[in-house]
Design an enzyme around this catalytic site. Sequence first.
Site, PDB file in Angstrom:
ATOM      1  N   ARG A 126       2.776 -26.885  15.389  1.00  0.00           N
ATOM      2  CA  ARG A 126       2.054 -25.610  15.363  1.00  0.00           C
ATOM      3  C   ARG A 126       3.060 -24.486  15.204  1.00  0.00           C
ATOM      4  NH1 ARG A 126       0.177 -24.806  20.555  1.00  0.00           N
ATOM      5  NH2 ARG A 126       1.714 -23.150  20.769  1.00  0.00           N
ATOM      6  N   GLU A 145       7.935 -19.011  16.760  1.00  0.00           N
ATOM      7  CA  GLU A 145       8.571 -20.326  16.887  1.00  0.00           C
ATOM      8  C   GLU A 145       7.705 -21.357  16.196  1.00  0.00           C
ATOM      9  OE1 GLU A 145       8.711 -21.384  21.014  1.00  0.00           O
ATOM     10  OE2 GLU A 145       6.540 -21.257  21.269  1.00  0.00           O
ATOM     11  N   ASN A 147       6.446 -25.305  17.087  1.00  0.00           N
ATOM     12  CA  ASN A 147       6.392 -26.330  18.135  1.00  0.00           C
ATOM     13  C   ASN A 147       6.251 -27.692  17.474  1.00  0.00           C
ATOM     14  OD1 ASN A 147       5.874 -24.502  20.697  1.00  0.00           O
ATOM     15  ND2 ASN A 147       4.525 -23.753  19.085  1.00  0.00           N
ATOM     16  N   SER A 152      -0.160 -27.831  21.675  1.00  0.00           N
ATOM     17  CA  SER A 152      -1.446 -27.981  22.373  1.00  0.00           C
ATOM     18  C   SER A 152      -2.544 -27.086  21.813  1.00  0.00           C
ATOM     19  CB  SER A 152      -1.256 -27.699  23.865  1.00  0.00           C
ATOM     20  OG  SER A 152      -0.744 -26.400  24.050  1.00  0.00           O
ATOM     21  N   LYS A 306      15.118 -23.781  19.111  1.00  0.00           N
ATOM     22  CA  LYS A 306      15.301 -22.371  18.766  1.00  0.00           C
ATOM     23  C   LYS A 306      16.575 -22.168  17.937  1.00  0.00           C
ATOM     24  CE  LYS A 306      11.763 -21.299  21.401  1.00  0.00           C
ATOM     25  NZ  LYS A 306      11.420 -22.642  21.885  1.00  0.00           N
ATOM     26  N   LYS A 365      16.285 -16.012  23.826  1.00  0.00           N
ATOM     27  CA  LYS A 365      15.497 -17.254  23.882  1.00  0.00           C
ATOM     28  C   LYS A 365      16.386 -18.465  24.164  1.00  0.00           C
ATOM     29  CE  LYS A 365      11.957 -17.356  20.992  1.00  0.00           C
ATOM     30  NZ  LYS A 365      11.109 -17.345  19.764  1.00  0.00           N
ATOM     31  N   GLU A 369      10.806 -25.218  25.785  1.00  0.00           N
ATOM     32  CA  GLU A 369       9.410 -25.117  25.384  1.00  0.00           C
ATOM     33  C   GLU A 369       8.562 -25.009  26.646  1.00  0.00           C
ATOM     34  OE1 GLU A 369       8.782 -24.833  22.271  1.00  0.00           O
ATOM     35  OE2 GLU A 369      10.779 -25.365  21.585  1.00  0.00           O
ATOM     36  N   GLY A 370       7.271 -24.727  26.423  1.00  0.00           N
ATOM     37  CA  GLY A 370       6.334 -24.749  27.544  1.00  0.00           C
ATOM     38  C   GLY A 370       5.898 -23.370  28.019  1.00  0.00           C
ATOM     39  N   ARG A 451      -4.417 -16.966  20.545  1.00  0.00           N
ATOM     40  CA  ARG A 451      -4.279 -16.774  21.985  1.00  0.00           C
ATOM     41  C   ARG A 451      -4.003 -15.297  22.255  1.00  0.00           C
ATOM     42  NH1 ARG A 451       0.486 -20.789  22.970  1.00  0.00           N
ATOM     43  NH2 ARG A 451       0.933 -19.955  20.916  1.00  0.00           N
TER      44      ARG A 451
END
Length: 475
Positions: A126, A145, A147, A152, A306, A365, A369-370, A451
């Site tokens: 994504r 970024e 992923n 998700s 990154k 950065k 992740e997360g 989002r």
Amino acid sequence: MAQGIPDEVMLNTALIKDLAEVARDAALQQGVLMRIKETPNSSELVTYTSFTLFPTPVPKAVFYQALAVQTHYNTLVDRISQDPDFLLEALASTIAVDDFTAKLFKIHQQILKEGRSQSIVLGLNRSDYMLDQREDGTSSLKQIEINTIAASFGGLSSRTPDLHRQILKVAGRLEESQRILDNNPVAGLAGAIAKAWELYASERAIVMFLVEDTQRNIFDQRCIEYELWKKNIPTRRKRFEDVCKTGTLQDKKLFVDGLEVAVVYFRNGYMPQNYVSEQYWDARLLIERSLAVKCPDIGTHLAGTKKVQQVLAQPGVLKKFFPDQPQVVEQIRATFTGLYTLDMGPEGDKTVAMALAAPDRFVLKPQREGGGNNIYGSEICKILEGMKEPTERTAYILMDKIHPTPSKNYLLQRDAPLQICNCLSELGAFGAYVRQGEDMVMNECVGHLLRTKSSEHADGGVAVGVAVLDNPLLF
């Protein structure tokens, strides 16, 4: 709200209260759910996943730009994952100081030394963007970024269009309800997993979802599982501990709990805390050595770091991966914002000076992740000035801060007051690809994700309770 829901609706307190009740019930009815365990000893609670009351206006041009470039990003990630020399050069400074990335890279090196067991590659990723506000009032799509592991909300975002359509109809906004786009990334994500399972060619073999011990976002994952079961593809949910205890290789075939594994779909393993012991790292290596199709394999995981993102923005680097496709290079480059190295040397020194002089212009950065890991404003100075060794800076990259235009909305979050607030949105495009040897069997953009969060929060996603699910209302 420009190009969106008018003020007579947004500011009608009685109507908003009624719509919020309708919205919460609709979310529960339509399965837009999450699981919460408030304390280690408390019972689990199932509730609605947080979402916006209204869809957010998004310009058509940038929305379709994000979708159009996604297949090129799929190709780029795949080519990077197959280029060990590039990965070594790009990550050399990072692995010297970042233990987590170094351990991942060690597994990568081990697999290269032994030889890859499986020629089938499955990628589900994504790419996330914000819309940077230009001086002339228009918006420019800029990547935050990409992923490449455990991307998700492909499941739940397939269910939110009907949710917002229903809210808008109850609000008397039929025209806007008809502008909510269909979105079904779960079908494309599951379709790619199914294709990889089919190419593995063993009907008895399972798709193993490698998951965390405690999973808030289980219903998002279940959406993909249900799609696979519809295709009569067996799935099982396993943890690293299960692989440690029962995982074996038999003629390089992976067996866990006595079941042959065709595909390992990682929804875990992307953060240092996911590896609680060396045995968990051994389990990751066991999986990588096996004939099971990995989503992602270790090279694809590293391609999403990154540091690789920052190196790709340097002049001439993209051309290496698309030597005869200048238009593709331009399409991808157009989504880049400013990305700066913190490697040791004059260029890295210049980046540090730039960040310390104007920290509010940038985001620092780490290779994590997360959600919730990025560093902003004065905290950037504290981190850079507080390092014991100058080389510690090479664990980070610096990125220009993107400035999206705020919009007004209500965020429906459990136990939070219902109030209008300034919001910022992040657009994601889901990519799915399957390659067998040199043959790219599938390469698609399979859907989108929007989002939204309150503008008072600098960082954080849905899973950590900051952002909420949304839908674009194109104009």
